[in-house]
Design an enzyme around this catalytic site. Sequence first.
Site: not given
Length: 383
Positions: A193-195, A199, A202, A287-291
Amino acid sequence: MTIPNAHGGTLVDRLLSSDKASAAEQRATSLKQVPIDERVQADLELIAIGGLSPLTGFMSAADYKSVVGDMRLASGLPWSIPVVLDVQEEMGRSLKGGEEIALIGESGAVMAIQTVEEVYEGDPKREAREVYRTEEDAHPGVAAMYGRGPLLVSGPVEVLRLPDHDFPELRLTPQQTRAAFAERGWKTVVGFQTRNPIHRAHEYIQKAALEIVDGLLVHPLVGATKSDDIPADVRIRCYEALLKNYYPQDRTLLSLLPAAMRYAGPREAIFHAIMRKNYGCSHFIVGRDHAGVGSYYGTYDAQKIFEEFEPGELGIVPLMFENSFFCRECEGMASNKTCPHDGDARVILSGTQVREMLSRGEEPPHEFTRPEVARVLIDSMKR
């Protein structure tokens, strides 16, 4: 392990055939018309194609209350975020159970016909506390939720058409991604998932996950986001440039998720995992601080929330990753788990620093982002 069944067991399909859609369009002319905004339209599209299986329409009062309080549908099936249709008071009070209404998209076209089951009041303050962990309207998800109409309408939908979108060739439905996985012979697939543009950090965690599964679904969210997020078309060009040059083509698939961002942190991590299960993923990267947004959530709260469900209950395996970075001493990508160095050895840039560099036409260090991605972002800022 194999590709999982859809959440709840059956992949939902609420999109009418062309013949049935034509007849429904005629029927809709005599129905009350309910306008829906971009966010509800995104949920409607996901219901139609099965991305929100087992939902066949917008949530009942029992489901809404259970999801907000217990992270489960009334049936007991895990579910973390309400999916509701809101209306204004006058419209809601005029509706009766069994009545059909026409849902009108932002283009003015009839998107769907919904059969009204019940009209009920939501509980915005409780929803804010439980789902978003704050009642502050400075939180973009809370602000959007507070902007809803006061009444919610439940009931199944028949979807006549999907919204018109850019990049239609990348908008694969859950049925299509599952078919693509089968054609490639993938039995295990990890979803990402990404918004944001991808980089090097990721890329590192994606490739680490790809070591243990057959395929990678890069699945960026392209629905409504905050006004200061990178536009979807720019992000997609970044993904395409990166995947073309640095990923194995036979083990990677790019597709777009039409969902809107809630910025609900831990709750949304569960929501994103369930959707990727519906798209056929057996694993999901968290991952870190997802959403997350701002400082509303702890760095790894979105990982900890998976512990609130029994092992295997969600039907998708979360893969937890630490914050990653390039270490000059290690001479490669690393994380807190693998790197003993700190300070200047680690190439870590804030979002503000990156935006300032890009606005000046400067490429961030190659240890942070690939030059192809940087060039796309710089070009977009110039435009």
